[in-house]
Design a protein around this motif. Structure first.
Motif, PDB file in Angstrom:
ATOM      1  N   LYS A 214      70.532 -15.242 -40.642  1.00  0.00           N
ATOM      2  CA  LYS A 214      70.481 -14.054 -39.801  1.00  0.00           C
ATOM      3  C   LYS A 214      69.447 -14.172 -38.666  1.00  0.00           C
ATOM      4  N   LYS A 215      68.937 -15.380 -38.463  1.00  0.00           N
ATOM      5  CA  LYS A 215      68.026 -15.679 -37.352  1.00  0.00           C
ATOM      6  C   LYS A 215      66.673 -14.976 -37.474  1.00  0.00           C
ATOM      7  N   HIS A 216      66.284 -14.636 -38.697  1.00  0.00           N
ATOM      8  CA  HIS A 216      64.972 -14.016 -38.919  1.00  0.00           C
ATOM      9  C   HIS A 216      63.958 -15.027 -39.448  1.00  0.00           C
TER      10      HIS A 216
ATOM     11  N   CYS B  92      65.476  -7.141 -43.009  1.00  0.00           N
ATOM     12  CA  CYS B  92      66.164  -8.174 -42.232  1.00  0.00           C
ATOM     13  C   CYS B  92      67.284  -8.850 -43.030  1.00  0.00           C
TER      14      CYS B  92
ATOM     15  N   TYR C 162      62.919 -19.523 -39.403  1.00  0.00           N
ATOM     16  CA  TYR C 162      63.133 -20.802 -38.734  1.00  0.00           C
ATOM     17  C   TYR C 162      62.337 -21.891 -39.448  1.00  0.00           C
TER      18      TYR C 162
ATOM     19  N   ARG D 128      62.345  -5.172 -36.213  1.00  0.00           N
ATOM     20  CA  ARG D 128      62.010  -3.941 -35.511  1.00  0.00           C
ATOM     21  C   ARG D 128      61.088  -3.100 -36.397  1.00  0.00           C
TER      22      ARG D 128
ATOM     23  N   SER E 132      60.134 -14.996 -38.780  1.00  0.00           N
ATOM     24  CA  SER E 132      59.840 -14.641 -37.395  1.00  0.00           C
ATOM     25  C   SER E 132      59.602 -13.140 -37.300  1.00  0.00           C
TER      26      SER E 132
ATOM     27  N   TYR F 157      58.068  -3.671 -37.300  1.00  0.00           N
ATOM     28  CA  TYR F 157      57.210  -4.406 -38.229  1.00  0.00           C
ATOM     29  C   TYR F 157      55.851  -3.717 -38.337  1.00  0.00           C
TER      30      TYR F 157
ATOM     31  N   ASP G 190      53.559 -14.933 -37.603  1.00  0.00           N
ATOM     32  CA  ASP G 190      54.610 -15.421 -38.498  1.00  0.00           C
ATOM     33  C   ASP G 190      54.001 -15.891 -39.824  1.00  0.00           C
TER      34      ASP G 190
ATOM     35  N   LYS H 228      58.652 -11.135 -34.985  1.00  0.00           N
ATOM     36  CA  LYS H 228      59.115 -10.380 -33.814  1.00  0.00           C
ATOM     37  C   LYS H 228      60.599 -10.033 -33.884  1.00  0.00           C
ATOM     38  N   THR H 229      61.317 -10.612 -34.833  1.00  0.00           N
ATOM     39  CA  THR H 229      62.732 -10.249 -34.997  1.00  0.00           C
ATOM     40  C   THR H 229      62.897  -8.985 -35.838  1.00  0.00           C
TER      41      THR H 229
END
Length: 473
Positions: free
Chosen positions: A131-133, A242, A135, A150, A145, A152, A178, A147-148
């Motif tokens: 889900k691109k949260h 997330c 890496y 909302r 991550s 936080y 992170d 900043k992914t």
């Protein structure tokens, strides 16, 4: 109606379970690399009191408290001890249970260990990557991550520019914020195989993964010490939202810190007293009373005077119960004045200091009734014991507790020796050895002990105005 202060909303809210009559609660547990300290006791006694009261309210409670059995501290300590991490953690778990059992802390319904849930943790991390949260950093670690996410920091009310995380690793995208989900193991360290390499879970992901595997997308209450609000619980919320678009808990409860030398009790700062240390000096119930003498959300300062005051307070309650018969057949009603008052205090965010005051009101009333030999004496005694038991107090026989208090206060006296002497005297009396009986009595008198024989086969002995009973066979 029970109201609980929700850290998330910063206000008291009515407890409305996700499923009527049932409560799902998860509390962050101990990292088992050493003996538990008194700060741990403060946190888990707070939640023990909460669990007990939820049971009293009629809820079916599913209580989960995890165990962190792999992390840097555990690896370091095992290396220092020249033992495996598993041997260390299994030993420390046993010691934790011994300490918590001594303090009459109820065991949870389930106590999951991180190392038993590696597969579900890996699946959770994989979902966050999809889900691109999350890496993969150049060094192989898997990072979340921030900043992914909302909002936080919604629990701690921190904003991203204000957050300065401990990580200074230049290989990650946002080194100030992170955090690690999967940590690549160094040579010689324990590891588990994963799609990203041999390693172990980060601290924050373990609770999110175990929580979700046990309870699903949401539970009623998530708790822990107030030191976990940031970053641990903020990060748990971020991971759960997330991964599943759902906050992991409706209500967040946090207990206040125990202070020693004006600082949080903590092993990392070498500012602590182990539970084992304090149990050598104070009765477990005295420790329990002290640790809940302040509201669970407030800080509490440790000092000997406070523990001595707690012991004196418990002594007053037990003296009130002494020489009373708490008939189990006595019917008590929630509409009774004292019970209703006690419930109203506990319904106000588990206000144990105010609940204590009700117990002392009952004790005062009970003492008056005992003097008058009033017929209500057994009922009031039963009320005092019933309400105190609700929060884990007054579970001992009054005579036994008072005897132990005398032992703690007067270490130069060997109370087992006193009991043996009294037994020898009784044997002498039964065998018409009156001279020996008198010699033993005189010896006890020199020790400060006054005997009181009864026709019922018991001997009471007095010391410092405390009455003790020895049953003669």
């Amino acid at each position: 109606m029970l109201k609980i202060f929700n850290t998330l909303t910063r206000k008291k809210e009515k407890l409305i379970p996700l499923v009527n009559g049932k409560i799902k609660i998860y509390v962050c547990g101990v990292t088992v690399y050493d003996l538990c300290h008194l700060g741990h006791a403060r946190t888990f006694l707070a939640f023990d009191t909460i669990i007990r009261y939820l049971h009293h309210c009629g809820y079916q409670v599913n209580y989960v408290r995890n165990i962190t059995d792999i992390d840097d501290k555990i690896i370091k300590r095992a290396h220092e001890n020249n033992e495996t991490t598993k041997k260390l953690t299994n030993r420390m778990i046993k010691e934790m249970h011994l300490d918590f059992d001594a303090l009459n802390i109820l065991r949870p319904n389930y106590e999951p260990k991180v190392t038993d849930h590696i597969d579900i943790i890996i699946k959770f991390i994989h979902l966050l990557i999809q889900k691109k949260h999350a890496y993969i950093a150049p060094n192989g670690d898997v990072m979340f991550s921030v900043k992914t996410m909302r909002n936080y920091g919604i629990l701690s009310k921190k904003k991203i520019p204000d957050i300065h995380n401990v990580s200074k690793n230049p290989n990650i995208k946002n080194p100030s914020i992170d955090f690690v989900l999967w940590k690549i193991s160094k040579p010689g360290e324990p590891y588990w195989l994963s799609p990203w390499g041999a390693g172990r879970p980060g601290w924050h992901i373990e609770c999110s993964a175990m929580n979700h595997s046990i309870f699903g997308n949401q539970l009623d209450i998530h708790g822990g010490g107030s030191d976990l609000i940031f970053p641990h619980h903020d990060n748990e919320i971020a991971q759960s939202v997330c991964a599943y678009n759902m906050p992991c808990a409706k209500v967040w409860i946090h207990s206040g810190m125990l202070l020693l030398n004006h600082e949080k009790m903590s092993k990392s700062s070498n500012n602590f007293l182990t539970i084992r240390d304090i149990l050598r000096r104070y009765d477990p119930e005295t420790i329990r009373y002290f640790l809940m003498s302040a509201h669970y959300r407030n800080q509490l300062k440790y000092n000997d005077n406070s523990l001595n005051n707690a012991r004196a307070s418990l002594k007053r309650l037990y003296i009130a119960l002494r020489d009373t018969k708490t008939n189990t057949e006595i019917k008590l009603s929630s509409e009774d004045y004292f019970i209703s008052k006690f419930i109203s205090k506990m319904n106000d965010d588990f206000n144990t200091p105010e609940a204590y005051s009700v117990l002392f009101d009952i004790a005062h009333k009970l003492n008056d009734l005992k003097i008058k030999r009033h017929s209500l004496t057994p009922k009031i005694a039963a009320t005092l014991k019933y309400l105190a038991n609700t929060i884990g107090l007054l579970y001992q026989n009054p005579e036994i507790f008072l005897k132990k208090i005398a032992l703690k206060n007067n270490k130069k006296f060997n109370f087992k020796k006193i009991e043996r002497l009294i037994k020898r005297r009784e044997d002498a009396r039964n065998n018409n050895q009156w001279e020996l009986s008198d010699r033993i009595r005189n010896k006890l008198t020199i020790m400060g002990i006054t005997l009181e024989d009864s026709s019922t086969g018991t001997t009471r002995w007095h010391f410092n105005n405390t009455i003790h009973v020895t049953k003669n066979n």
